[in-house]
Design an enzyme around this catalytic site. Structure first.
Site, PDB file in Angstrom:
ATOM      1  N   SER A 203      83.160  41.187  23.068  1.00  0.00           N
ATOM      2  CA  SER A 203      82.415  40.208  22.276  1.00  0.00           C
ATOM      3  C   SER A 203      82.765  38.778  22.706  1.00  0.00           C
ATOM      4  O   SER A 203      82.557  38.439  23.863  1.00  0.00           O
ATOM      5  CB  SER A 203      82.686  40.471  20.793  1.00  0.00           C
ATOM      6  OG  SER A 203      81.556  40.121  20.063  1.00  0.00           O
TER       7      SER A 203
ATOM      8  N   HIS B  18      78.881  47.703  17.202  1.00  0.00           N
ATOM      9  CA  HIS B  18      79.667  46.719  17.937  1.00  0.00           C
ATOM     10  C   HIS B  18      81.172  47.047  17.976  1.00  0.00           C
ATOM     11  O   HIS B  18      81.853  46.939  16.956  1.00  0.00           O
ATOM     12  CB  HIS B  18      79.440  45.399  17.180  1.00  0.00           C
ATOM     13  CG  HIS B  18      79.988  44.185  17.830  1.00  0.00           C
ATOM     14  ND1 HIS B  18      79.436  43.649  18.962  1.00  0.00           N
ATOM     15  CD2 HIS B  18      81.019  43.369  17.491  1.00  0.00           C
ATOM     16  CE1 HIS B  18      80.108  42.550  19.287  1.00  0.00           C
ATOM     17  NE2 HIS B  18      81.075  42.367  18.413  1.00  0.00           N
TER      18      HIS B  18
HETATM   19  C1  GCU Z   1      80.090  36.807  16.093  1.00  0.00           C
HETATM   20  C2  GCU Z   1      79.363  35.956  17.098  1.00  0.00           C
HETATM   21  C3  GCU Z   1      79.135  36.705  18.416  1.00  0.00           C
HETATM   22  C4  GCU Z   1      80.453  37.254  18.912  1.00  0.00           C
HETATM   23  C5  GCU Z   1      81.101  38.100  17.849  1.00  0.00           C
HETATM   24  C6  GCU Z   1      82.494  38.631  18.180  1.00  0.00           C
HETATM   25  O1  GCU Z   1      79.269  37.860  15.676  1.00  0.00           O
HETATM   26  O2  GCU Z   1      78.130  35.565  16.515  1.00  0.00           O
HETATM   27  O3  GCU Z   1      78.574  35.842  19.378  1.00  0.00           O
HETATM   28  O4  GCU Z   1      80.254  37.967  20.099  1.00  0.00           O
HETATM   29  O5  GCU Z   1      81.265  37.319  16.673  1.00  0.00           O
HETATM   30  O6  GCU Z   1      83.223  37.994  18.930  1.00  0.00           O
HETATM   31  O7  GCU Z   1      82.852  39.681  17.639  1.00  0.00           O
END
Ligand code: GCU
Length: 374
Positions: A213, A355
């Site tokens: 992420s 995710h």
């Molecule tokens: C949030 C953010 C994302 C990122 C994520 C993470 O959701 O909006 O862009 O990738 O956090 O780091 O888990």
């Protein structure tokens, strides 16, 4: 050269700013690649300050093997990095785990750990799938993780703690192209690479940087800038990571900048809601890895990251590899979940679920590294 259909109308990788066309690896390396890197630096992630007066020292402060805490097959070294500028300094640490009886230098993974300490526990009292040290060692790789929060805070604080505190003159007066937090984290990952170059137990020609992420955005940005990195791995990095911004669903540039403006250069603000006019897009970040290896993994239910847009940037980046006589992505059609694409220099898999980054993903990263390195 075979070019994919340009459904999202992304800017060409091969047309230079002066209108000339790149047709050879040499022109790519000497002309187009540097101008794209400069664009990403100036417009998106931000430029690090002049570091010529920063003294960076690294020391192994502890070394341990076996005993009640560690798996007997591994050796653990704790490395401290100290950066000093004028009368200011800051320190961060990371632990390196190395298989003990490999008999030769081993390839290694650097994990950018953006989750709590428990998920990359240096004591290994809390084994976690997010950073499965035991499985990595078992498969003959070394690994090291640093905690992003130790390098630069992951909240808006005005750029005066952690790495940022070395540069007080930038706190009040931040140029529009000055670095954001992602650039500071990428800098730290390169310091782990510096350490690997000094450790005779590590095969420093085969080092991967991995992040999930926000950590995945950082891994790609680190690999783009640091050509010693042989493989950059992004897990679910989505917006401003591996996903094309034009026509993206889920998170947009406007949304990421509303919550996390400090991750980026101020210049990035002007591109929010103007994706179509940007002179760059995220396929360019992926293309910076060529001819080195790059891997992207995603999750079937990660609508915020948007798997279609993530896959599209790999497709669009693929032709660059052909300049080097290599194959990028082996197929330009999105595969089913649990069907990894490992043949080309761009690797990909989609895993069922939400995710995350877990054992399944790590084993695919290592399969890909085995296939290309062993
Ligand atoms: C949030 C953010 C994302 C990122 C994520 C993470 O959701 O909006 O862009 O990738 O956090 O780091 O888990």
């Amino acid at each position: 050269m075979r070019l994919p259909e340009n459904k999202r109308n992304v800017p060409s990788l091969f047309t230079c700013l002066d209108g000339t066309q790149v047709t050879t690896a040499k022109e790519w390396q000497e002309k187009r690649r540097p101008e794209i890197l400069e664009m990403l630096r100036r417009e998106e992630y931000g430029r690090l300050p002049d570091m010529s007066d920063v003294k960076v020292e690294m020391r192994v402060v502890a070394e341990r093997q076996g005993g009640p805490m560690l798996d007997p097959r591994e050796l653990r070294k704790t490395v401290e990095v100290e950066a000093v500028r004028k009368d200011r300094h800051f320190i961060f640490c990371f632990e390196v785990f190395i298989p003990r009886n490999a008999g030769k230098p081993v390839p290694a993974f650097i994990e950018i750990c953006n989750r709590g300490t428990m998920l990359c526990d240096p004591a290994r009292e809390h084994p976690s799938q997010f950073y499965p040290v035991e499985a990595i060692i078992e498969r003959g790789y070394a690994c090291a993780a640093f905690r992003t929060q130790e390098v630069a805070p992951d909240y808006e604080e005005g750029f005066h703690t952690g790495f940022h505190r070395l540069f007080p003159e930038y706190t009040q007066n931040r140029p529009d192209d000055a670095w954001g937090t992602i650039s500071a984290w990428a800098w730290a990952a390169s310091r782990v690479m510096d350490y690997f170059e000094t450790d005779p137990m590590i095969d420093d020609k085969h080092v991967a940087v991995v992040g999930h992420s926000r950590g995945g955005k950082t891994a790609l940005w680190c690999g783009a800038q640091d050509e010693r990195i042989a493989l950059a791995v992004s897990s679910c990095s989505g917006n401003s990571g591996d996903a094309i911004s034009r026509g993206k669903s889920g998170e947009s540039i406007r949304q990421i900048l509303t919550r996390f403006p400090f991750w980026f250069a101020k210049n990035y603000q002007k591109h929010a809601d103007h994706e179509e006019e940007m002179p760059f897009d995220q396929h360019m970040l992926v293309a910076m890895m060529a001819p080195r290896l790059v891997y992207s993994s995603t999750r079937s239910l990660d609508a915020w990251a948007d798997p279609e847009s993530e896959f599209e940037s790999l497709v669009q980046a693929s032709p660059v590899y052909e300049l080097f006589g290599k194959e990028g992505l082996e197929s330009w059609d999105m595969p089913y979940a649990e069907v990894p694409l490992h043949k080309g220099s761009i690797g990909f898999h989609k895993h069922s679920g939400e995710h995350d980054m877990e054992d399944y993903d790590w084993h695919r990263y290592m399969d890909f590294a085995d296939r290309h390195w062993k």
